[in-house]
Design a protein around this motif. Structure first.
Motif, PDB file in Angstrom:
ATOM      1  N   ARG A 198       0.825  -1.218   0.000  1.00 44.88           N
ATOM      2  CA  ARG A 198       0.000   0.000   0.000  1.00 44.88           C
ATOM      3  C   ARG A 198       0.852   1.258   0.000  1.00 44.88           C
ATOM      4  O   ARG A 198       0.440   2.277  -0.520  1.00 44.88           O
ATOM      5  N   LYS A 199       2.042   1.156   0.601  1.00 45.79           N
ATOM      6  CA  LYS A 199       2.907   2.337   0.683  1.00 45.79           C
ATOM      7  C   LYS A 199       3.673   2.607  -0.616  1.00 45.79           C
ATOM      8  O   LYS A 199       4.201   3.696  -0.822  1.00 45.79           O
ATOM      9  N   MET A 200       3.742   1.602  -1.478  1.00 45.87           N
ATOM     10  CA  MET A 200       4.495   1.775  -2.725  1.00 45.87           C
ATOM     11  C   MET A 200       3.831   2.811  -3.613  1.00 45.87           C
ATOM     12  O   MET A 200       2.610   2.885  -3.685  1.00 45.87           O
ATOM     13  N   LYS A 201       4.662   3.550  -4.294  1.00 45.89           N
ATOM     14  CA  LYS A 201       4.158   4.546  -5.234  1.00 45.89           C
ATOM     15  C   LYS A 201       3.809   3.868  -6.559  1.00 45.89           C
ATOM     16  O   LYS A 201       4.519   2.973  -7.006  1.00 45.89           O
ATOM     17  N   ILE A 202       2.723   4.313  -7.167  1.00 42.87           N
ATOM     18  CA  ILE A 202       2.362   3.772  -8.481  1.00 42.87           C
ATOM     19  C   ILE A 202       2.905   4.709  -9.547  1.00 42.87           C
ATOM     20  O   ILE A 202       2.602   5.902  -9.527  1.00 42.87           O
ATOM     21  N   GLN A 203       3.745   4.162 -10.425  1.00 49.31           N
ATOM     22  CA  GLN A 203       4.398   5.032 -11.397  1.00 49.31           C
ATOM     23  C   GLN A 203       4.267   4.544 -12.839  1.00 49.31           C
ATOM     24  O   GLN A 203       4.222   3.350 -13.094  1.00 49.31           O
ATOM     25  N   GLU A 204       4.209   5.505 -13.750  1.00 45.50           N
ATOM     26  CA  GLU A 204       4.063   5.181 -15.176  1.00 45.50           C
ATOM     27  C   GLU A 204       5.397   5.325 -15.900  1.00 45.50           C
ATOM     28  O   GLU A 204       6.132   6.266 -15.648  1.00 45.50           O
ATOM     29  N   HIS A 205       5.645   4.389 -16.805  1.00 46.15           N
ATOM     30  CA  HIS A 205       6.850   4.461 -17.635  1.00 46.15           C
ATOM     31  C   HIS A 205       6.474   4.111 -19.069  1.00 46.15           C
ATOM     32  O   HIS A 205       5.519   3.378 -19.301  1.00 46.15           O
ATOM     33  N   HIS A 206       7.274   4.605 -19.996  1.00 48.97           N
ATOM     34  CA  HIS A 206       7.150   4.161 -21.386  1.00 48.97           C
ATOM     35  C   HIS A 206       8.454   3.435 -21.698  1.00 48.97           C
ATOM     36  O   HIS A 206       9.276   3.900 -22.472  1.00 48.97           O
ATOM     37  N   ALA A 207       8.644   2.331 -21.009  1.00 45.43           N
ATOM     38  CA  ALA A 207       9.943   1.668 -21.014  1.00 45.43           C
ATOM     39  C   ALA A 207       9.890   0.363 -21.779  1.00 45.43           C
ATOM     40  O   ALA A 207       8.818  -0.194 -22.021  1.00 45.43           O
ATOM     41  N   ASP A 208      11.078  -0.117 -22.137  1.00 43.36           N
ATOM     42  CA  ASP A 208      11.187  -1.434 -22.751  1.00 43.36           C
ATOM     43  C   ASP A 208      10.931  -2.499 -21.675  1.00 43.36           C
ATOM     44  O   ASP A 208      11.583  -2.498 -20.632  1.00 43.36           O
ATOM     45  N   ILE A 209       9.971  -3.388 -21.933  1.00 45.60           N
ATOM     46  CA  ILE A 209       9.721  -4.462 -20.958  1.00 45.60           C
ATOM     47  C   ILE A 209      10.036  -5.823 -21.580  1.00 45.60           C
ATOM     48  O   ILE A 209       9.643  -6.862 -21.072  1.00 45.60           O
ATOM     49  N   ILE A 210      10.754  -5.786 -22.711  1.00 51.46           N
ATOM     50  CA  ILE A 210      11.150  -7.040 -23.352  1.00 51.46           C
ATOM     51  C   ILE A 210      12.515  -7.494 -22.821  1.00 51.46           C
ATOM     52  O   ILE A 210      12.707  -8.663 -22.509  1.00 51.46           O
ATOM     53  N   GLY A 211      13.427  -6.549 -22.680  1.00 48.70           N
ATOM     54  CA  GLY A 211      14.758  -6.875 -22.154  1.00 48.70           C
ATOM     55  C   GLY A 211      14.718  -7.170 -20.657  1.00 48.70           C
ATOM     56  O   GLY A 211      13.675  -7.110 -20.008  1.00 48.70           O
ATOM     57  N   ASP A 212      15.903  -7.479 -20.098  1.00 47.74           N
ATOM     58  CA  ASP A 212      15.990  -7.897 -18.697  1.00 47.74           C
ATOM     59  C   ASP A 212      15.923  -6.741 -17.700  1.00 47.74           C
ATOM     60  O   ASP A 212      15.443  -6.914 -16.581  1.00 47.74           O
ATOM     61  N   THR A 213      16.421  -5.576 -18.113  1.00 50.66           N
ATOM     62  CA  THR A 213      16.659  -4.504 -17.137  1.00 50.66           C
ATOM     63  C   THR A 213      15.430  -4.172 -16.309  1.00 50.66           C
ATOM     64  O   THR A 213      15.492  -4.154 -15.081  1.00 50.66           O
ATOM     65  N   PHE A 214      14.311  -3.909 -17.000  1.00 52.48           N
ATOM     66  CA  PHE A 214      13.096  -3.505 -16.294  1.00 52.48           C
ATOM     67  C   PHE A 214      12.741  -4.502 -15.195  1.00 52.48           C
ATOM     68  O   PHE A 214      12.398  -4.126 -14.075  1.00 52.48           O
ATOM     69  N   TRP A 215      12.844  -5.783 -15.495  1.00 54.65           N
ATOM     70  CA  TRP A 215      12.411  -6.818 -14.549  1.00 54.65           C
ATOM     71  C   TRP A 215      13.453  -7.041 -13.458  1.00 54.65           C
ATOM     72  O   TRP A 215      13.100  -7.268 -12.301  1.00 54.65           O
ATOM     73  N   HIS A 216      14.724  -6.994 -13.835  1.00 53.66           N
ATOM     74  CA  HIS A 216      15.778  -7.198 -12.832  1.00 53.66           C
ATOM     75  C   HIS A 216      15.740  -6.104 -11.773  1.00 53.66           C
ATOM     76  O   HIS A 216      16.049  -6.345 -10.606  1.00 53.66           O
ATOM     77  N   GLU A 217      15.341  -4.918 -12.186  1.00 55.58           N
ATOM     78  CA  GLU A 217      15.250  -3.825 -11.206  1.00 55.58           C
ATOM     79  C   GLU A 217      14.017  -3.953 -10.307  1.00 55.58           C
ATOM     80  O   GLU A 217      13.880  -3.211  -9.352  1.00 55.58           O
TER      81      GLU A 217
END
Ligand code: ATP
Ligand code: ATP
Ligand code: MG
Ligand code: MG
Ligand code: MG
Ligand code: MG
Ligand code: MG
Length: 284
Positions: A259-278
């Motif tokens: 509940r405390k987490m912020k909800i944020q929008e990105h226009h990012a690549d979600i195919i590569g590893d970076t987004f998920w590893h972070e």
């Protein structure tokens, strides 16, 4: 409890309880938006107001349903990922899908005027409606394939639509001629048409058009990425170790953290590893 003679009809109801220990994805998609977008004069190929309205509706759905950890959308669709061990509505499929669809639709209509200031919703042009479905995925690999599939779809459609509408609007071709010209072409051919005939570098198109939007709960705790990855890969190996059920206190702690987490929008690549590893905490 008063049991009437009519209650027998209750036995005709069937529930589909979505399999536990699987990741639930719910996708909503605009019904007949080809026509809807024409009726409301959406700018082609991409009406930015409409994309932002979709994002707003999805954002509100995430806020109202805390078990949603991530959402991805483009065009007239949005996919919502629920946390793996959600027990929302006891995982009853009809309850889940209908709640996401009606919540999304309500927010879309409620905020319409904020984005379309000079065009009101009206019965003649039709009201926006959405359909929905739930899909189950057994592991993170499949979840990532799912979201890659949607983002590739966004890219392919956007490149096609951008080239098509440039040929029509700037090139003066009829829709039929533009369609014929694009038949059998590859991505590099479309890039070439945009660049050599119209001086448009597709790479410079807005990210929201090319990549869609991913909305995610951001953890403010920097966590040790390799620890998290080891943990998730261990979970996935299913080495025979039985998952210890979380205590009530652990569950409450995690819910509070979410509940405390912020909800944020990105226009990012979600195919590569970076987004998920972070963001490996998404799969906790
Ligand atoms: P269905 O009911 O089967 O989903 P549909 O007409 O909605 O039918 P889709 O495949 O979902 O078909 O396509 C969505 C349509 O809406 C496409 O024609 C797309 O170009 C249009 N559209 C969606 N969002 C936008 C936008 N932001 N700007 C312009 N056009 C859009
Ligand atoms: P769920 O999400 O499980 O459906 P709920 O709170 O909606 O939970 P229901 O069994 O659907 O539970 O009950 C609907 C509630 O709304 C009841 O408390 C009912 O009295 C109230 N309600 C519905 N319509 C009216 C109305 N027109 N006037 C007053 N109260 C109403
Ligand atoms: Mg559809
Ligand atoms: Mg649609
Ligand atoms: Mg669609
Ligand atoms: Mg009710
Ligand atoms: Mg009721």
């Amino acid at each position: 409890m008063a049991n009437s003679q009519y209650e027998v009809v209750k036995q005709f109801e069937r529930e589909n309880y979505l399999l536990q220990d699987t990741h639930i994805v719910i996708r909503v998609d605009g019904r007949g938006f080809h026509r809807f977008t024409k009726n409301y004069d959406f700018s082609k190929p991409n009406d930015e107001r409409a994309l932002k309205l979709m994002n707003k509706a999805a954002h509100c759905v995430m806020e109202s349903i805390p078990d949603t950890v991530l959402a991805y959308g483009d065009s007239d669709e949005y996919s919502f990922l629920l946390r793996k061990d959600t027990d929302l509505f006891e995982r009853r499929e009809a309850k889940l899908v209908s709640t996401f669809v009606s919540s999304f639709t309500s927010y879309y209509i409620f905020y319409w005027n904020d984005y379309f200031v000079d065009k009101k919703l009206n019965l003649d042009d039709g009201l926006p409606t959405f359909d929905g479905r739930a899909v189950l995925y057994p592991n993170i690999k499949r979840i990532r394939q799912y979201f890659s599939w949607r983002q590739v779809d966004c890219h392919i459609n956007n490149l096609y639509n951008t080239t098509f509408w440039t040929l029509v609007i700037k090139g003066g071709l009829t829709p039929q001629d533009a369609e014929n010209k694009l038949m059998g072409t590859f991505a590099k051919d479309k890039n070439e048409i945009l660049f050599s005939e119209f001086g448009i570098n597709y790479n410079n198109e807005p990210e929201i058009f090319k990549k869609g939007t991913v909305i995610v709960r951001e953890s403010n705790e920097v966590e040790n990425v390799s620890d998290a990855l080891n943990r998730t890969s261990l979970e996935e190996q299913n080495t025979g170790a039985v998952d210890a059920p979380l205590s009530l206190r652990q569950k409450e702690r995690r819910a509070k953290k979410r509940r405390k987490m912020k909800i944020q929008e990105h226009h990012a690549d979600i195919i590569g590893d970076t987004f998920w590893h972070e963001r490996s905490y998404l799969f906790e």
